[in-house]
Design an enzyme around this catalytic site. Structure first.
Site, PDB file in Angstrom:
ATOM      1  N   ASN A 166      -4.718   6.465  -1.287  1.00 17.79           N
ATOM      2  CA  ASN A 166      -4.144   6.869   0.002  1.00 17.79           C
ATOM      3  C   ASN A 166      -3.544   8.270  -0.041  1.00 17.79           C
ATOM      4  O   ASN A 166      -3.296   8.875   0.992  1.00 17.79           O
ATOM      5  CB  ASN A 166      -3.088   5.860   0.480  1.00 17.79           C
ATOM      6  N   SER A 184       0.820  -1.209   0.000  1.00 16.69           N
ATOM      7  CA  SER A 184       0.000   0.000   0.000  1.00 16.69           C
ATOM      8  C   SER A 184       0.849   1.251   0.000  1.00 16.69           C
ATOM      9  O   SER A 184       0.314   2.344  -0.186  1.00 16.69           O
ATOM     10  CB  SER A 184      -0.957   0.059   1.190  1.00 16.69           C
ATOM     11  N   HIS A 209      -2.523  -3.265  -6.327  1.00 17.47           N
ATOM     12  CA  HIS A 209      -2.981  -2.857  -4.991  1.00 17.47           C
ATOM     13  C   HIS A 209      -4.481  -3.089  -4.848  1.00 17.47           C
ATOM     14  O   HIS A 209      -5.290  -2.342  -5.390  1.00 17.47           O
ATOM     15  CB  HIS A 209      -2.623  -1.378  -4.762  1.00 17.47           C
ATOM     16  N   GLU A 226      -5.533  -0.794  -7.929  1.00 18.97           N
ATOM     17  CA  GLU A 226      -4.596   0.183  -8.499  1.00 18.97           C
ATOM     18  C   GLU A 226      -3.440  -0.610  -9.127  1.00 18.97           C
ATOM     19  O   GLU A 226      -2.783  -1.393  -8.430  1.00 18.97           O
ATOM     20  CB  GLU A 226      -4.050   1.109  -7.404  1.00 18.97           C
TER      21      GLU A 226
HETATM   22  P1  NAD Z   1      -1.297  -9.655   7.458  1.00 20.36           P
HETATM   23  O1  NAD Z   1      -0.422  -9.366   8.618  1.00 20.36           O
HETATM   24  O2  NAD Z   1      -2.710 -10.042   7.679  1.00 20.36           O
HETATM   25  O3  NAD Z   1      -0.620 -10.839   6.597  1.00 20.36           O
HETATM   26  C1  NAD Z   1       0.722 -10.866   6.228  1.00 20.36           C
HETATM   27  C2  NAD Z   1       1.143 -12.326   6.118  1.00 20.36           C
HETATM   28  O4  NAD Z   1       2.413 -12.388   5.504  1.00 20.36           O
HETATM   29  C3  NAD Z   1       1.273 -13.007   7.481  1.00 20.36           C
HETATM   30  O5  NAD Z   1       0.520 -14.204   7.474  1.00 20.36           O
HETATM   31  C4  NAD Z   1       2.776 -13.286   7.606  1.00 20.36           C
HETATM   32  O6  NAD Z   1       3.060 -14.476   8.299  1.00 20.36           O
HETATM   33  C5  NAD Z   1       3.180 -13.381   6.163  1.00 20.36           C
HETATM   34  N1  NAD Z   1       4.578 -13.100   5.902  1.00 20.36           N
HETATM   35  C6  NAD Z   1       5.354 -12.133   6.452  1.00 20.36           C
HETATM   36  N2  NAD Z   1       6.579 -12.160   5.881  1.00 20.36           N
HETATM   37  C7  NAD Z   1       6.561 -13.157   4.949  1.00 20.36           C
HETATM   38  C8  NAD Z   1       7.500 -13.628   4.006  1.00 20.36           C
HETATM   39  N3  NAD Z   1       8.738 -13.106   3.912  1.00 20.36           N
HETATM   40  N4  NAD Z   1       7.147 -14.634   3.186  1.00 20.36           N
HETATM   41  C9  NAD Z   1       5.901 -15.183   3.267  1.00 20.36           C
HETATM   42  N5  NAD Z   1       4.963 -14.763   4.142  1.00 20.36           N
HETATM   43  C10 NAD Z   1       5.288 -13.757   4.961  1.00 20.36           C
HETATM   44  O7  NAD Z   1      -1.174  -8.400   6.513  1.00 20.36           O
HETATM   45  P2  NAD Z   1      -2.215  -7.884   5.416  1.00 20.36           P
HETATM   46  O8  NAD Z   1      -3.124  -6.906   6.061  1.00 20.36           O
HETATM   47  O9  NAD Z   1      -2.778  -9.037   4.669  1.00 20.36           O
HETATM   48  O10 NAD Z   1      -1.242  -7.026   4.478  1.00 20.36           O
HETATM   49  C11 NAD Z   1      -0.388  -7.655   3.553  1.00 20.36           C
HETATM   50  C12 NAD Z   1       0.080  -6.632   2.535  1.00 20.36           C
HETATM   51  O11 NAD Z   1      -1.055  -6.032   1.901  1.00 20.36           O
HETATM   52  C13 NAD Z   1       0.891  -5.474   3.090  1.00 20.36           C
HETATM   53  O12 NAD Z   1       1.858  -5.101   2.157  1.00 20.36           O
HETATM   54  C14 NAD Z   1      -0.153  -4.371   3.253  1.00 20.36           C
HETATM   55  O13 NAD Z   1       0.405  -3.079   3.232  1.00 20.36           O
HETATM   56  C15 NAD Z   1      -1.014  -4.617   2.031  1.00 20.36           C
HETATM   57  N6  NAD Z   1      -2.382  -4.103   2.123  1.00 20.36           N
HETATM   58  C16 NAD Z   1      -3.107  -4.254   3.256  1.00 20.36           C
HETATM   59  C17 NAD Z   1      -4.420  -3.776   3.306  1.00 20.36           C
HETATM   60  C18 NAD Z   1      -5.260  -3.949   4.539  1.00 20.36           C
HETATM   61  O14 NAD Z   1      -6.297  -3.262   4.668  1.00 20.36           O
HETATM   62  N7  NAD Z   1      -4.887  -4.832   5.452  1.00 20.36           N
HETATM   63  C19 NAD Z   1      -4.978  -3.145   2.173  1.00 20.36           C
HETATM   64  C20 NAD Z   1      -4.211  -3.034   1.015  1.00 20.36           C
HETATM   65  C21 NAD Z   1      -2.914  -3.513   0.997  1.00 20.36           C
END
Ligand code: NAD
Length: 504
Positions: A196, A125, A146, A158
């Site tokens: 954002n 993000s 995204h 995006e």
């Molecule tokens: P989350 O914490 O729910 O999940 C992340 C997962 O990645 C975890 O299960 C973790 O164990 C795993 N992980 C961490 N490092 C790793 C690696 N090196 N290899 C494999 N797995 C690994 O996080 P999320 O909310 O799903 O966010 C994930 C991504 O999506 C981030 O980059 C975040 O910025 C982006 N994002 C999040 C949202 C939101 O609202 N949560 C919205 C858009 C984008």
């Protein structure tokens, strides 16, 4: 290239089985892709699949999905224990922790595992796609994809291009997102991408209004909900969590070399420092404790029209036309000055003017200003403010007119552009800068804000209902009051204003 493969034949590896990764795996599998799901946390991918099984079962129970479709979707997702097990993937979507170093290390590792034609898509993000690609052997294959949370429901994707991203890769991911039932918009990799970035003023202007004690959270929320926002900014920040909201603002601020436009709020910092994170901690701007009473808007019964002679309506504006009908229905005679240089109503003892950015006090003694509304309907909260020099009779008359015109008038401090005009002008200005800088198109910005964060209108829809000159006036009034970079006018907006001028 994998781009030539029929869509469903592409094997998708989703890395990161958290909230976003699971949603992405779901939409890919739903379209018929074979999906591998990998997470470094032991059991995470299996656990995500179990959760998905349960949520699909509940959709089946509610009749929103057939059991057959649910089983087919689940059969398409296979957890893998090692990245090497997914070596034949043609697309990798990464949704791991939001850390540049971790993401870069993952892509470098994957370059040694998957084929040279495998596309790399990051769901980051906030991290620069250009920076993430640096050091890869094939940086041109990395693109931002995204998604928004919850992925199966939110329509927007995006598609973010960095300096290295090959245009055909971005085009391919754009089309792929469409086949997944999403609306894709192209974005250039700049801080905050589209949503954002453009959304920052929705929070920032509210926090500034509260910090300056101009009004209360419930009034800001009501006035912005009156123009169609599903949640007011205070409710929304409490839902997102002030820690998350503050972190995004801070990252956009830092990434823009501390441009004052994006400066985080001291007030929000204090909330974060005090652990008042919003709903999740039981208190943020509002109190969510069981015993807490949610503040309510002070509703006043609509008053009768003041008995007045010499009523004039000012300006050529749909809202004033609606007022004219109401006055006619109420049997009040008036003159309509369509060529007036302001919008509103006057009597011998009052000028009630729609804000053009200037305060009521700077306009005169018998003046009150009221907020923009982007609708001709009444019966909604509307901010207004009397001049500091207005008599109490003058202020009471202003309140009575607004009430008789069927609004729920909310008196706030007499500051520039009140609530709606100030917030919307800043949203438009930010979107205008994004277009000026090639981050997105006008249509892309409109779609992104409506589909990514459920805005009731796109920034350029509001601009179309207003005018570039009107927005500039508001920004210039704010700039004159606050001095600094925050309210500087986008060059794109100035060009629009010049273009709208009559030829001489
Ligand atoms: P989350 O914490 O729910 O999940 C992340 C997962 O990645 C975890 O299960 C973790 O164990 C795993 N992980 C961490 N490092 C790793 C690696 N090196 N290899 C494999 N797995 C690994 O996080 P999320 O909310 O799903 O966010 C994930 C991504 O999506 C981030 O980059 C975040 O910025 C982006 N994002 C999040 C949202 C939101 O609202 N949560 C919205 C858009 C984008």
């Amino acid at each position: 290239m994998s781009g030539q493969l029929p869509v469903q034949k592409r094997i998708v590896l989703v890395v990161g089985a958290g909230i976003m990764g699971t949603g992405i795996a779901q939409v890919a599998a739903q379209t018929g892709h074979s999906v591998w799901l990998f997470d470094t946390r032991e059991g995470a991918a299996q656990g995500a699949l179990e959760k998905l099984r349960n949520s699909l079962a509940s959709l089946v129970t509610k009749g929103k999905m057939t059991d057959l479709d649910a089983q087919a979707l689940l059969a398409n997702i296979v957890p893998v224990a090692r990245l090497q097990d997914a070596a034949s993937s043609s697309l990798v979507i990464e949704a791991i922790v939001e850390q540049a170093q971790a993401k870069r290390a993952l892509w470098q590792q994957l370059e040694d595992i998957v084929g040279a034609d495998c596309v790399f898509a990051s769901n980051t993000s906030s991290i620069s796609i250009t920076a993430m690609a640096q050091g890869l052997r094939h940086p041109e294959r990395l693109v931002g994809m995204h998604f928004f949370n919850p992925v199966p429901l939110m329509k927007l994707v995006e598609v973010v291009s960095g300096l290295h991203t090959a245009p055909h890769i971005a085009a391919d991911i754009f089309t792929l997102a469409q086949t997944w039932g999403k609306v894709a918009v192209h974005a250039r990799s700049t801080p905050g991408f589209i949503v954002n970035r453009i959304a920052r003023p929705y929070y920032a202007e509210t926090l500034a209004l509260l910090q300056e004690q101009c009004t209360s959270p419930v009034v800001v929320d009501a006035c912005l909900k009156a123009i169609g926002f599903r949640m007011g900014p205070c409710e929304l920040m409490d839902l997102i969590g002030h820690d998350t909201n503050f972190a995004v603002t801070e990252s956009v601020y830092q990434a823009n070399f501390f441009d004052k436009r994006y400066m985080p709020s001291l007030l929000q910092r204090e909330l974060v420092d005090g652990g008042l994170l919003g709903r999740k901690s039981g208190r943020g701007i509002y109190d969510y404790a069981g015993s807490a009473i949610k503040p309510q808007l002070v509703a006043t019964p609509n008053a009768n029209f003041p008995v007045a002679k010499g009523v004039q309506l000012h300006g050529s504006d749909p809202r004033i036309d609606a007022w004219a009908s109401r006055l006619t229905t109420a049997g009040i005679s008036f003159i309509h000055q369509r060529n007036s240089d302001w919008i509103g109503l006057s009597t011998p003892t009052l000028q009630l003017r729609q804000t053009d950015g200037r305060t009521a006090s700077s306009l005169g003694a018998n003046v009150a200003v009221f907020d923009m509304a982007f609708t001709t309907e009444g019966s909604h909260a509307l901010a207004w403010a009397p001049s500091a020099r207005a008599s109490s009779a003058c202020a009471a008359e202003a309140q009575a007119w607004l009430s008789a015109l069927a609004y729920q008038p909310q008196q706030v401090a007499d500051q520039c552009a009140l609530i709606v005009a100030r917030t919307v002008a800043m949203l438009i200005n930010e979107a205008a800068d994004a277009v000026q800088q090639g981050v997105c198109t006008v249509e892309g910005a409109n779609q992104a804000m409506k589909l990514g964060v459920n805005y009731p209108a796109g920034p350029f829809d509001w601009l179309a209902a207003w005018s570039a000159q009107g927005v500039i006036q508001v920004l210039e009034a704010l700039d004159a009051q606050y001095r600094g970079e925050r309210y500087r006018v986008s060059p794109w907006l100035r060009q629009q204003a010049y273009a709208a001028m009559d030829e001489v």
